[in-house]
Design a protein around this motif. Structure first.
Motif, short mmCIF file in Angstrom:
data_model
loop_
_atom_site.label_atom_id
_atom_site.label_comp_id
_atom_site.label_asym_id
_atom_site.label_seq_id
_atom_site.Cartn_x
_atom_site.Cartn_y
_atom_site.Cartn_z
N ARG A 139 55.75 64.01 42.71
CA ARG A 139 56.32 65.25 43.24
C ARG A 139 56.49 65.17 44.77
N SER A 140 55.54 64.56 45.44
CA SER A 140 55.63 64.39 46.88
C SER A 140 56.83 63.51 47.25
N LEU A 141 57.01 62.44 46.49
CA LEU A 141 58.14 61.56 46.74
C LEU A 141 59.45 62.27 46.44
N ARG A 142 59.49 63.03 45.35
CA ARG A 142 60.72 63.76 45.00
C ARG A 142 61.10 64.74 46.12
N ALA A 143 60.12 65.41 46.70
CA ALA A 143 60.41 66.33 47.80
C ALA A 143 61.06 65.59 48.96
N ALA A 144 60.55 64.40 49.26
CA ALA A 144 61.14 63.60 50.34
C ALA A 144 62.57 63.19 49.98
N VAL A 190 64.45 78.81 39.77
CA VAL A 190 64.44 77.35 39.80
C VAL A 190 63.34 76.84 38.88
N GLY A 191 63.69 75.92 37.98
CA GLY A 191 62.73 75.29 37.08
C GLY A 191 62.35 73.92 37.59
N ASP A 192 61.26 73.40 37.05
CA ASP A 192 60.74 72.10 37.48
C ASP A 192 60.30 71.33 36.25
N ASP A 193 60.99 70.25 35.96
CA ASP A 193 60.62 69.42 34.81
C ASP A 193 59.34 68.64 35.05
N LEU A 194 58.90 68.57 36.30
CA LEU A 194 57.68 67.83 36.63
C LEU A 194 56.58 68.77 37.10
N ASP A 195 56.46 69.92 36.46
CA ASP A 195 55.44 70.87 36.88
C ASP A 195 54.09 70.61 36.22
N MET A 229 54.63 52.89 40.48
CA MET A 229 55.72 53.76 40.04
C MET A 229 56.45 54.38 41.22
N THR A 230 55.70 54.93 42.17
CA THR A 230 56.37 55.56 43.30
C THR A 230 57.07 54.52 44.17
N ALA A 231 56.54 53.29 44.20
CA ALA A 231 57.25 52.24 44.94
C ALA A 231 58.60 51.96 44.31
#
Length: 205
Positions: A66-71, A26-31, A141-143
């Motif tokens: 990344r935290s928001l993406r996980a959710a 698995v790759g991550d573009d936001l690493d 941004m996260t909002a």
């Protein structure tokens, strides 16, 4: 997804920054902060009205996104039930309740005001924009990302959401016609090849 709603496209694009890396993993573009910088510049709607061309990510913003993406991926996996989630989301994800709290907290971090627009020849539309004195930085941004996810999860596109179960794929997609099983033709080809090999490996009576 050319005809899908903007919040649907943005939410799925965020989720799809987790991808098959071409080597069985698995790759991550936001690493990295550089990866997030590239992604945001390709998705200027994340910054609302701010110009994206010279925007640079920093470590706190990377951690928040990344935290928001996980959710978001937890909630996408929850939405496709009773089908199985994407393979990347089947291993000890955060609980749904935690994902909901994370999403709602991000959406609430920046107050918004309704903005009315009325283009000639079109019906009037309203969009939420950050209030003039709203907080800036990664919270804005996260909002934006969280509100897009909420719009998708409560909108008409959700019923078409599926997880692709082709070998090595970790993507979610919108099912566009009744016979569609995979997110792309290449995934369909891989799945058919895998089925063919599995049939020929089965013991003969």
């Amino acid at each position: 997804m050319s005809d899908t709603r903007p919040e649907t496209r943005l939410t799925l694009d965020l989720a799809l920054t987790v991808r098959h890396d071409g080597r069985g993993g698995v790759g991550d573009d936001l690493d990295t902060v550089e990866g997030l910088t590239r992604w945001v510049r390709e998705h200027p709607a994340v910054l609302d009205r701010a110009p994206a061309g010279h925007w640079q990510a920093d470590p706190p913003t990377l951690e928040a996104v990344r935290s928001l993406r996980a959710a978001v991926r937890v909630l996408l996996a929850h939405a496709v039930r009773p089908d199985a989630p994407g393979p990347a989301d089947a291993r000890r994800p955060p609980p749904v309740t935690e994902a909901l709290q994370r999403l709602n907290a991000a959406a609430a971090a920046v107050p918004t005001v309704p903005v009315l627009r009325w283009r000639e020849g079109h019906d009037p539309t309203v969009t939420d924009r950050p209030a003039p004195l709203a907080l800036t930085g990664h919270r804005a941004m996260t909002a934006t990302l969280a509100r897009a996810a909420i719009g998708f999860l409560t909108g008409p596109d959700l019923h078409a959401l599926r997880a692709c179960h082709a070998p090595r794929c970790v993507r979610y997609f919108l099912k566009e016609h009744p016979r569609q099983e995979w997110c792309s033709p290449s995934c369909g080809n891989r799945a058919r090849v895998a089925r063919h090999h599995e049939r020929h490996r089965a013991p003969q009576p």
